[in-house]
Design a protein around this motif. Structure first.
Motif, PDB file in Angstrom:
ATOM      1  N   LYS A  27      42.816  41.069  47.586  1.00 50.71           N
ATOM      2  CA  LYS A  27      43.548  39.941  48.183  1.00 50.71           C
ATOM      3  C   LYS A  27      43.455  39.974  49.709  1.00 50.71           C
ATOM      4  N   ILE A  69      47.049  39.571  39.438  1.00 47.36           N
ATOM      5  CA  ILE A  69      48.148  40.536  39.569  1.00 47.36           C
ATOM      6  C   ILE A  69      49.383  39.929  40.222  1.00 47.36           C
ATOM      7  N   MET A 191      49.824  51.982  42.943  1.00 51.38           N
ATOM      8  CA  MET A 191      49.146  51.275  44.020  1.00 51.38           C
ATOM      9  C   MET A 191      48.649  52.327  45.020  1.00 51.38           C
ATOM     10  N   SER A 192      48.190  51.882  46.191  1.00 50.99           N
ATOM     11  CA  SER A 192      47.623  52.839  47.157  1.00 50.99           C
ATOM     12  C   SER A 192      48.556  54.021  47.432  1.00 50.99           C
ATOM     13  N   ARG A 207      46.250  49.726  40.468  1.00 51.21           N
ATOM     14  CA  ARG A 207      45.849  48.579  41.284  1.00 51.21           C
ATOM     15  C   ARG A 207      45.869  49.014  42.745  1.00 51.21           C
ATOM     16  N   GLY A 209      44.599  48.574  46.700  1.00 53.95           N
ATOM     17  CA  GLY A 209      44.027  47.665  47.684  1.00 53.95           C
ATOM     18  C   GLY A 209      43.714  48.344  49.001  1.00 53.95           C
ATOM     19  N   SER A 210      44.754  48.596  49.793  1.00 47.97           N
ATOM     20  CA  SER A 210      44.536  49.015  51.179  1.00 47.97           C
ATOM     21  C   SER A 210      43.770  50.337  51.328  1.00 47.97           C
ATOM     22  N   ARG A 216      46.007  45.320  55.158  1.00 46.11           N
ATOM     23  CA  ARG A 216      45.904  43.865  55.259  1.00 46.11           C
ATOM     24  C   ARG A 216      46.605  43.390  56.529  1.00 46.11           C
TER      25      ARG A 216
HETATM   26  C1  LIG Z   1      48.901  44.010  46.772  1.00 50.04           C
HETATM   27  C2  LIG Z   1      49.179  44.556  45.431  1.00 50.04           C
HETATM   28  C3  LIG Z   1      48.676  45.815  45.052  1.00 50.04           C
HETATM   29  C4  LIG Z   1      47.858  46.714  45.955  1.00 50.04           C
HETATM   30  O1  LIG Z   1      48.608  47.170  47.035  1.00 50.04           O
HETATM   31  P1  LIG Z   1      48.081  48.343  48.006  1.00 50.04           P
HETATM   32  O2  LIG Z   1      49.315  48.944  48.524  1.00 50.04           O
HETATM   33  O3  LIG Z   1      47.269  47.666  49.058  1.00 50.04           O
HETATM   34  O4  LIG Z   1      47.268  49.274  47.184  1.00 50.04           O
HETATM   35  C5  LIG Z   1      48.934  46.244  43.758  1.00 50.04           C
HETATM   36  N1  LIG Z   1      49.662  45.511  42.898  1.00 50.04           N
HETATM   37  C6  LIG Z   1      50.159  44.307  43.227  1.00 50.04           C
HETATM   38  C7  LIG Z   1      50.954  43.560  42.228  1.00 50.04           C
HETATM   39  C8  LIG Z   1      49.944  43.795  44.504  1.00 50.04           C
HETATM   40  O5  LIG Z   1      50.445  42.596  44.820  1.00 50.04           O
END
Ligand SMILES: *Cc1c(COP(=O)(O)O)cnc(C)c1O
Length: 220
Positions: A27, A69, A191-192, A207, A209-210, A216
Protein backbone atom coordinates in the motif's frame (compact mmCIF):
# COMPACT_ATOMS: atom_id res chain seq x y z
CA UNK A 1 12.76 3.77 -3.99
CA UNK A 2 13.86 0.23 -3.58
CA UNK A 3 12.91 -2.77 -1.60
CA UNK A 4 14.99 -4.10 1.27
CA UNK A 5 16.30 -7.37 -0.16
CA UNK A 6 18.19 -8.31 2.97
CA UNK A 7 15.10 -7.95 5.12
CA UNK A 8 13.12 -9.95 2.54
CA UNK A 9 15.57 -12.86 2.59
CA UNK A 10 15.73 -12.80 6.35
CA UNK A 11 11.95 -12.80 6.75
CA UNK A 12 11.64 -15.63 4.23
CA UNK A 13 14.19 -17.70 6.10
CA UNK A 14 12.34 -17.17 9.36
CA UNK A 15 9.00 -18.07 7.80
CA UNK A 16 9.97 -20.95 5.54
CA UNK A 17 10.83 -23.43 8.23
CA UNK A 18 7.40 -22.86 9.77
CA UNK A 19 5.56 -22.81 6.43
CA UNK A 20 4.18 -19.35 7.03
CA UNK A 21 2.98 -17.32 4.01
CA UNK A 22 4.37 -13.82 3.61
CA UNK A 23 1.96 -11.22 2.26
CA UNK A 24 4.01 -8.23 1.14
CA UNK A 25 1.94 -5.16 1.99
CA UNK A 26 2.58 -2.70 -0.83
CA UNK A 27 0.00 0.00 0.00
CA UNK A 28 1.14 3.54 -0.98
CA UNK A 29 4.21 2.06 -2.74
CA UNK A 30 4.81 2.30 -6.51
CA UNK A 31 4.30 -0.60 -8.90
CA UNK A 32 8.04 -0.58 -9.59
CA UNK A 33 8.64 -1.73 -6.00
CA UNK A 34 6.12 -4.52 -6.39
CA UNK A 35 7.70 -5.55 -9.69
CA UNK A 36 11.11 -5.69 -7.99
CA UNK A 37 9.85 -8.11 -5.38
CA UNK A 38 7.93 -10.05 -8.02
CA UNK A 39 11.16 -10.46 -9.98
CA UNK A 40 12.68 -12.12 -6.92
CA UNK A 41 9.89 -14.68 -7.12
CA UNK A 42 7.38 -13.17 -4.72
CA UNK A 43 3.69 -13.56 -5.59
CA UNK A 44 1.55 -12.61 -2.55
CA UNK A 45 0.88 -8.88 -2.20
CA UNK A 46 -1.54 -6.98 0.04
CA UNK A 47 -3.39 -3.70 -0.48
CA UNK A 48 -5.99 -1.92 1.65
CA UNK A 49 -7.79 0.38 -0.81
CA UNK A 50 -9.98 -0.99 -3.60
CA UNK A 51 -9.08 1.66 -6.14
CA UNK A 52 -5.36 1.45 -5.49
CA UNK A 53 -5.49 -2.33 -5.69
CA UNK A 54 -7.42 -2.30 -8.98
CA UNK A 55 -5.07 0.21 -10.57
CA UNK A 56 -1.96 -1.69 -9.54
CA UNK A 57 -3.35 -5.08 -10.50
CA UNK A 58 -4.04 -3.80 -14.03
CA UNK A 59 -0.38 -2.81 -14.43
CA UNK A 60 1.26 -5.91 -12.97
CA UNK A 61 1.57 -9.60 -13.91
CA UNK A 62 -1.65 -11.60 -13.75
CA UNK A 63 -0.22 -14.38 -11.59
CA UNK A 64 0.13 -12.12 -8.54
CA UNK A 65 -2.06 -13.29 -5.66
CA UNK A 66 -3.71 -10.10 -4.40
CA UNK A 67 -4.79 -9.95 -0.78
CA UNK A 68 -7.29 -7.31 0.25
CA UNK A 69 -6.35 -6.39 3.82
CA UNK A 70 -8.41 -3.23 4.39
CA UNK A 71 -11.94 -2.53 5.44
CA UNK A 72 -14.07 -3.61 2.48
CA UNK A 73 -17.29 -1.74 1.76
CA UNK A 74 -20.13 -3.76 0.26
CA UNK A 75 -20.54 -1.45 -2.73
CA UNK A 76 -16.89 -1.94 -3.73
CA UNK A 77 -16.72 -5.73 -3.67
CA UNK A 78 -17.58 -5.86 -7.37
CA UNK A 79 -14.35 -4.12 -8.38
CA UNK A 80 -12.04 -6.74 -6.87
CA UNK A 81 -14.27 -9.82 -7.16
CA UNK A 82 -12.92 -10.83 -10.60
CA UNK A 83 -9.37 -11.33 -9.38
CA UNK A 84 -8.83 -11.01 -5.60
CA UNK A 85 -7.10 -14.03 -4.03
CA UNK A 86 -8.10 -13.57 -0.38
CA UNK A 87 -10.19 -10.98 1.48
CA UNK A 88 -8.74 -10.65 4.99
CA UNK A 89 -11.02 -8.24 6.82
CA UNK A 90 -14.59 -9.52 6.61
CA UNK A 91 -16.56 -8.41 9.65
CA UNK A 92 -20.24 -9.10 8.89
CA UNK A 93 -22.47 -11.74 7.35
CA UNK A 94 -23.95 -9.08 5.08
CA UNK A 95 -20.52 -8.51 3.53
CA UNK A 96 -20.10 -12.27 3.06
CA UNK A 97 -23.40 -12.36 1.18
CA UNK A 98 -22.27 -9.55 -1.11
CA UNK A 99 -18.93 -11.28 -1.74
CA UNK A 100 -20.88 -14.45 -2.55
CA UNK A 101 -23.09 -12.54 -4.98
CA UNK A 102 -20.10 -11.05 -6.77
CA UNK A 103 -18.34 -14.41 -6.76
CA UNK A 104 -21.38 -15.88 -8.51
CA UNK A 105 -21.32 -13.13 -11.13
CA UNK A 106 -17.70 -13.92 -11.85
CA UNK A 107 -18.20 -17.65 -11.53
CA UNK A 108 -15.40 -18.01 -9.01
CA UNK A 109 -15.05 -18.95 -5.38
CA UNK A 110 -13.76 -16.06 -3.24
CA UNK A 111 -11.85 -17.01 -0.11
CA UNK A 112 -12.29 -14.84 2.99
CA UNK A 113 -11.00 -14.44 6.51
CA UNK A 114 -13.16 -13.09 9.32
CA UNK A 115 -11.53 -10.26 11.21
CA UNK A 116 -11.52 -10.66 14.96
CA UNK A 117 -11.03 -7.75 17.30
CA UNK A 118 -8.23 -8.56 19.73
CA UNK A 119 -6.59 -5.19 20.44
CA UNK A 120 -7.27 -2.75 23.22
CA UNK A 121 -7.77 0.27 20.97
CA UNK A 122 -11.30 1.39 20.21
CA UNK A 123 -10.59 2.14 16.57
CA UNK A 124 -9.86 -1.34 15.29
CA UNK A 125 -12.40 -3.04 13.05
CA UNK A 126 -13.49 -6.58 13.65
CA UNK A 127 -15.85 -8.95 15.39
CA UNK A 128 -15.79 -9.82 19.06
CA UNK A 129 -15.97 -13.51 19.97
CA UNK A 130 -19.73 -13.51 20.32
CA UNK A 131 -20.27 -11.81 16.98
CA UNK A 132 -17.79 -14.17 15.33
CA UNK A 133 -19.79 -17.17 16.49
CA UNK A 134 -23.01 -15.60 15.21
CA UNK A 135 -21.51 -14.91 11.79
CA UNK A 136 -20.22 -18.49 11.60
CA UNK A 137 -23.65 -19.88 12.46
CA UNK A 138 -25.25 -17.76 9.74
CA UNK A 139 -22.53 -18.71 7.29
CA UNK A 140 -22.86 -22.43 8.00
CA UNK A 141 -26.63 -22.28 7.56
CA UNK A 142 -26.54 -20.25 4.37
CA UNK A 143 -24.46 -22.65 2.28
CA UNK A 144 -22.96 -19.90 0.13
CA UNK A 145 -21.56 -21.41 -3.05
CA UNK A 146 -19.19 -18.67 -4.14
CA UNK A 147 -17.48 -17.62 -0.94
CA UNK A 148 -15.54 -19.59 1.58
CA UNK A 149 -14.51 -18.57 5.09
CA UNK A 150 -11.14 -20.23 5.44
CA UNK A 151 -9.81 -18.62 8.60
CA UNK A 152 -9.34 -15.58 10.79
CA UNK A 153 -7.38 -12.34 10.75
CA UNK A 154 -6.45 -10.04 13.60
CA UNK A 155 -4.30 -7.08 14.57
CA UNK A 156 -2.64 -6.65 17.93
CA UNK A 157 -2.46 -3.38 19.87
CA UNK A 158 0.10 -0.76 18.88
CA UNK A 159 2.27 -0.95 21.95
CA UNK A 160 5.91 -1.41 22.84
CA UNK A 161 4.98 -4.12 25.34
CA UNK A 162 5.63 -7.44 23.58
CA UNK A 163 3.80 -9.39 26.26
CA UNK A 164 0.56 -7.53 25.54
CA UNK A 165 0.93 -8.32 21.83
CA UNK A 166 1.78 -11.93 22.60
CA UNK A 167 -1.28 -12.37 24.81
CA UNK A 168 -3.54 -10.93 22.10
CA UNK A 169 -2.13 -13.23 19.42
CA UNK A 170 -2.39 -16.20 21.77
CA UNK A 171 -6.00 -15.31 22.42
CA UNK A 172 -6.74 -15.24 18.67
CA UNK A 173 -5.01 -18.58 18.12
CA UNK A 174 -7.16 -19.98 20.88
CA UNK A 175 -10.33 -18.75 19.20
CA UNK A 176 -9.07 -20.09 15.86
CA UNK A 177 -8.51 -23.54 17.36
CA UNK A 178 -11.86 -23.56 19.11
CA UNK A 179 -14.48 -22.11 16.79
CA UNK A 180 -13.98 -24.05 13.60
CA UNK A 181 -11.06 -26.44 13.64
CA UNK A 182 -12.17 -28.36 10.55
CA UNK A 183 -12.99 -25.68 8.05
CA UNK A 184 -10.15 -23.26 8.85
CA UNK A 185 -6.69 -23.31 7.33
CA UNK A 186 -5.44 -19.69 7.52
CA UNK A 187 -4.62 -17.58 10.54
CA UNK A 188 -3.48 -14.13 9.37
CA UNK A 189 -1.71 -12.27 12.15
CA UNK A 190 1.56 -10.36 12.42
CA UNK A 191 2.96 -7.19 10.80
CA UNK A 192 6.43 -5.63 10.54
CA UNK A 193 6.73 -4.87 14.23
CA UNK A 194 5.28 -8.08 15.62
CA UNK A 195 5.43 -10.88 13.04
CA UNK A 196 8.00 -12.94 14.96
CA UNK A 197 5.72 -12.97 18.01
CA UNK A 198 2.73 -13.82 15.81
CA UNK A 199 4.55 -16.76 14.23
CA UNK A 200 5.65 -18.05 17.62
CA UNK A 201 1.98 -17.92 18.66
CA UNK A 202 0.76 -19.92 15.69
CA UNK A 203 0.19 -17.53 12.79
CA UNK A 204 0.53 -19.09 9.34
CA UNK A 205 0.19 -15.87 7.33
CA UNK A 206 1.88 -12.56 8.09
CA UNK A 207 1.27 -9.17 6.46
CA UNK A 208 4.52 -7.23 6.29
CA UNK A 209 4.88 -3.79 4.69
CA UNK A 210 7.39 -1.29 6.00
CA UNK A 211 10.15 -3.83 6.71
CA UNK A 212 10.17 -4.71 3.01
CA UNK A 213 9.29 -1.45 1.30
CA UNK A 214 10.46 1.14 3.85
CA UNK A 215 8.37 3.43 6.03
CA UNK A 216 5.27 4.88 4.41
CA UNK A 217 5.25 8.64 4.02
CA UNK A 218 1.47 8.71 3.55
CA UNK A 219 -0.50 7.61 6.58
CA UNK A 220 -2.64 4.63 5.65
C1 LIG B 1 -0.54 -1.62 6.65
C2 LIG B 1 -1.00 -2.94 7.14
C3 LIG B 1 -0.07 -3.96 7.41
C4 LIG B 1 1.43 -3.82 7.27
O1 LIG B 1 1.94 -2.91 8.18
P1 LIG B 1 3.52 -2.75 8.44
O2 LIG B 1 3.60 -2.25 9.82
O3 LIG B 1 4.00 -1.76 7.43
O4 LIG B 1 4.14 -4.09 8.25
C5 LIG B 1 -0.58 -5.19 7.81
N1 LIG B 1 -1.90 -5.40 7.97
C6 LIG B 1 -2.81 -4.44 7.73
C7 LIG B 1 -4.24 -4.75 7.93
C8 LIG B 1 -2.39 -3.18 7.31
O5 LIG B 1 -3.31 -2.24 7.07
Amino acid sequence: MAINKEAYQQILTTLQEKRVTLVAVSKTKPVSDIQELYDLGHRDFGENYVQELSEKAALLPADIRWHFIGHLQSNKVKYIAPFVHLVHGVDSFKLLEEINKQGAKNNRMIDCLLQVYIAKEETKFGLNEEELKEVLVQYNQANLLYTKVCGLMGMASFTDQPEVVRAEFRHLKNIYDTVSPLQFRTLSMGMSSDYTIAVAEGSNMVRVGSLLFGERTVAQ
